[in-house]
Design a protein around this motif. Structure first.
Motif: not given
Ligand SMILES: Nc1ncnc2c1ncn2[C@@H]1O[C@H](COP(=O)(O)OP(=O)(O)OP(=O)(O)O)[C@@H](O)[C@H]1O
Ligand SMILES: [Mg+2]
Lengths: 258, 276, 334
Positions: A13, A15, A20, A22, A41-48
């Motif tokens: 993505y 930023r 960077f 994800a 942790p939050s932002g580590s990329g799990k949901s991605t």
């Molecule tokens: N559509 C997008 N555009 C830009 N950056 C994104 C987008 N979606 C996710 N990111 C970034 O990608 C990284 C991983 O995000 P992700 O949502 O996968 O984290 P996560 O592990 O699920 O966190 P959480 O525990 O907070 O849900 C983060 O830095 C987030 O800001």
């Protein structure tokens, strides 16, 4: 045979104008009836990763094999048909449904779309699905916002299993629930897994929950895999810095408080 | 029920609703109260109002009953206003939803088209359309809708863009729903409230545009319209000003009524939303 | 130990025809203690926090009393100032607290129950109240209540909703300092910077000038805490303040709260749905269920020898790192 094999997956993505990663070079496999947890942790990329696996977003690199076939190669109608085998449950069950929907409609959609039952048969199927997840079939007539959070998450699970998937992605699916409800939902998931051999990609940042339900765990840090292995072994003896930090940060109910 | 009560709480909404109710009754009752052709001669020409109680508002240049014309004119005004607004809202929501949901090339093309329509003044557009196709009720409705759908399209697109990112849309994709079904069954209904909030303004503008077209002689010649009445009265403005003033007042009241009632609806739903 | 706060027969009803969110709750909060209030969604935890802070909306029907025992001995400079909610505290509080206990919360008699139906309990999701309390007003007679911001610091679950999105964070903190401690802008900014250092924000100089959206969730919560403790309140209320954060950040914020409370001698009211988290921080734990206080005791007693079955059930439902995995339990059963 593996249900899902992900190799060298990457998603970038931007930023502040700078790219960077994800998700960066992530590979893992899930076997039938197995639960693989993604922690971090939050932002580590799990949901991605969840969204990539579900083809809600497209990867920049890597390969996804689902049920032995290249999942990234399908598109359009073929992809929509494939989706029956790969389902998802979201964190916030209220946000995961059309605010105007009723329970019946939410469960009717997958049956209709994948032609699993004729119009006349569907009400019976819906009642059976509700019973399957421990709900009263009479709930079918209710609007989604008229049932409790725990019931809603059960409906979400019923919708996910309606098409008999081999893999269900659960993104923080129990994080918003009360502890008592959470226990019941986790038991329901395990029960379904045993009976229907469903594999789970179970996303959570709570190691206590992961340890309770997952066979294996992948710990992510800043989009990369920090370590992975048997869930209990990794949590008992984490090797990576992020694994250690996660374990140390998990609240404990110990007799000897600090 | 309580929503209705909330709606009637503000005096503006009350006034607007009353005006609208009177108009609708006039429009619906016109064929009963004044059966027969309102354009038929009913008495001596240029009879002033309040002289003859069988012709309370007097007669026009050709001896036609002004009150009958007013009633039948309400019919035309409301019908055209509502039909044009409905068409504009429908086209606008569909275009806006497609643009917002598809994004990319489709979005670009649709929005360029919207831009093009928006840069041409909507009245000129209607004028050109009617003069080319010829005046009839359907053409007038189409002509007005042609200039009014861009606003709803923009609002719908903006709303769809935000709804598109919600979990439930991802959920619909995950179960394999067709993109068009997602757009029109899952997204559009939830994007409608702000679009519908535009309807009072659009209806009011459509009624005015219809009147203006009729005034210029581009209305349906087989129907009585308030714009046509004003135009008729113009030739005898000095001797019989009431012929222009009466339909003029009717027009102003109608537009005001529609607008006030519309605001009332928006406000009552807004209160609801902020409370829940 | 003396009580800072004495709650007697507190009942709260959000809508005339609705159930009571709190049912005749009585509780003493001791000066200087860390008291955790735990319970599931709809148990009334947040209602209790809002009632104590005087943040319940006007139309809400409140019965019972909340008595404060605050000695007004401090000089304006003895402590820092703050509130996460600069906009709800009646600005510039020339409010005198009666030194002896004064009944401050009386039935909202004569208050026409306006149609304002704001209920933090309405969502079914584990009742973690989103910080939407911003629009709420003080429902108490103003001249008798401790001032939110100056005497009470409040930290909400969602820092984004308590911070102003269009104001640099330094200014938000400085404003609280200026309002409650009556310092100049320059001194307020200096103080704000010290506060950011205290909540361990790296590079406080530059963070002073950033906007909330430029910070991570954990950083935003640190800023919200800095604002909450800025005026040196006697009582810090944290309502699910760590629930939106990941485990690692949650642990950091909890240890930050523990440290700040110890350093400033604040009393802490820690609202949480997580009994394990509450146990790591609190001296005493109060367990709420359906608006009633069902158990109150020392943390050790609650964790090791709960008196009520419900408390035990909550403890059993906790999935700790030493619990028997559900996987095994399931495998064993047919
Ligand atoms: N559509 C997008 N555009 C830009 N950056 C994104 C987008 N979606 C996710 N990111 C970034 O990608 C990284 C991983 O995000 P992700 O949502 O996968 O984290 P996560 O592990 O699920 O966190 P959480 O525990 O907070 O849900 C983060 O830095 C987030 O800001
Ligand atoms: Mg996530």
């Amino acid at each position: 045979m593996t249900v899902l094999a992900v190799s060298n997956l990457a998603k970038r993505y931007h930023r502040g104008g700078k790219p960077f990663a994800a998700v960066d070079d992530v590979s893992f496999k899930i076997n039938p009836a197995e639960t693989l947890a993604l922690a971090g942790p939050s932002g580590s990329g799990k949901s991605t990763i969840a969204r990539l696996v579900l083809r809600l977003i497209e990867p920049d690199a890597g390969r996804i094999d689902f049920e032995g076939a290249d999942f990234l190669a399908v598109s359009g109608a073929a992809l929509r048909a494939r989706r029956a085998r790969l389902q998802m449950v979201f964190q916030d069950p209220l946000a995961a449904f059309n605010p105007r929907a009723t329970v019946a409609r939410v469960l009717d959609d997958p049956l209709r779309i994948h032609g699993l039952a004729s119009r006349a048969e569907r009400p019976r199927h819906i009642a059976a699905l509700l019973e399957r997840v421990g709900l009263d079939p009479a709930l079918a007539a209710r609007a989604i916002h008229e049932i409790s959070g725990g019931q809603r998450q059960r409906v979400a699970i019923a919708r996910a299993i309606a098409t008999r998937p081999s893999l269900v992605v659960l993104d923080e699916a129990v994080s918003a629930l009360d502890v008592s409800v959470r226990g019941q939902i986790l038991e329901l998931l395990l029960d379904l897994q045993r009976q229907e051999r469903i594999a789970y990609l179970f996303i959570s940042h709570d190691l206590g929950v992961i340890r309770a339900v997952a066979h294996r765990v992948v710990i992510l840090d800043a989009g990369r895999i920090a370590e992975s292995g048997d869930a209990r072994a990794v949590i008992a003896n984490p090797q990576s810095a992020i694994g250690k930090a996660l374990v140390a940060a998990t609240p404990r109910l110990t007799r000897d408080r600090p | 029920m309580s929503r209705l009560r909330r709606f009637f709480r503000t005096p503006e909404a009350k006034a607007g609703a009353t005006i609208l109710a009177v108009l609708i009754v006039m429009a619906l009752a016109a064929p009963m109260v004044f059966p027969g052709d309102p354009q038929a001669i009913a008495g001596p020409a240029l009879l002033p109002p309040f002289q003859d109680w069988s012709l309370p508002l007097g007669t026009d240049r050709l001896g036609r009953d002004v009150l009958a014309e007013l009633f039948h004119g309400a019919r035309t005004s409301l019908a055209v206003g509502l039909a044009a607004a409905a068409a504009a809202l429908f086209i606008g929501s569909v275009v806006g939803t497609l643009a917002g949901f598809a994004s990319g090339l489709i979005d670009d093309v649709l929005m360029r088209i919207t831009d093009a329509f928006q840069t041409v003044p909507s009245f000129l557009l209607a004028l050109a359309f009617v003069s080319i196709v010829g005046p009839s009720l359907g053409v007038v409705v189409a002509a007005i809708a042609l200039g009014a759908w861009t606003g709803p399209a923009r609002v719908a697109r903006a709303e769809v863009l935000s709804i598109r990112e919600r979990d439930y849309v991802a959920g619909a994709r995950v179960i394999g729903m067709h993109p068009l079904e997602i757009a029109f069954r899952e997204v559009l209904p939830n994007a409608l409230p702000p679009v519908l909030a535009l309807s009072s303004v659009i209806v009011a503008a459509a009624i005015l545009t219809e009147a203006a077209l009729s005034f210029l002689g581009l209305g349906d010649p087989n129907r009585v319209t308030w714009g046509g009445m004003i135009a008729e009265g113009r030739t005898v403005l000095r001797t019989a000003p009431f012929l222009s003033v009466v339909p003029g007042i009717a027009l102003v009241l109608t537009v005001l009524g529609v607008y006030l009632a519309g605001e009332g609806v928006v406000e009552s739903t807004a209160v609801r939303r902020s409370l829940s | 130990m003396t009580a800072l706060l004495s709650i007697r027969d507190l009942s709260v009803r959000y809508r005339r025809d609705g159930v009571e969110a709190l049912k005749g709750l009585s509780l003493d909060v001791k000066t200087g203690e860390r008291l955790a209030v735990i319970g599931e969604s709809g148990s009334g935890k947040s209602t209790l926090a809002l009632a104590v802070a005087g943040l319940l909306a006007r139309g809400v029907k409140i019965e019972g009393t909340v008595e404060w025992k605050i000695s007004r001995s401090r000089t304006p400079h003895s402590f820092a100032p703050p509130s996460v909610l600069p906009d709800i505290s009646p600005s510039r509080g020339e409010i005198e607290l009666s030194h002896p206990p004064s009944p401050i919360l009386n039935a909202a008699e004569g208050e026409p129950a306006a149609e304002l139906l704001i209920s933090p309990l309405e969502g079914e999701m584990s009742g973690r109240t989103e910080g939407g309390a911003v629009e709420r007003q003080l429902s108490h007679p103003r001249d008798t209540i401790p001032l939110l911001g100056r005497d009470i610091g409040f930290v909400f679950q969602d820092p984004s909703s308590s911070l102003d999105p269009v104001m640099p964070v330094g200014k938000q903190i400085a404003e609280v300092v200026r309002t409650h401690l009556k310092l100049s802008w320059r001194d307020s900014y200096t103080k704000a910077k010290t506060l950011l250092e205290r909540v361990r924000i790296p590079d406080p100089d530059s963070v002073l000038h950033t906007y909330p959206h430029q910070l991570s969730g954990g950083q935003k919560q640190r800023v919200a805490i800095a604002a909450a403790i800025a005026a040196g309140p006697k009582l810090l209320i944290a309502d699910e303040a760590t629930s939106a954060l990941d485990t690692i950040v949650q642990a950091e914020i909890v240890s930050l709260i523990r440290q700040l409370v110890a350093e400033d001698g604040m009393t802490l009211l820690f609202i949480s749905h997580d009994i394990a988290l509450a146990a790591t921080l609190a001296d005493r734990i109060a367990v709420l269920r359906h608006g009633e206080l069902i158990e109150l005791g020392e943390t050790r007693q609650i964790v090791e020898a709960p008196r009520r079955a419900y408390t035990r059930a909550l403890l059993d439902a906790h999935l700790g790192l030493d619990a028997e995995p559900l996987l095994d339990r399931q495998g064993a059963s047919p």
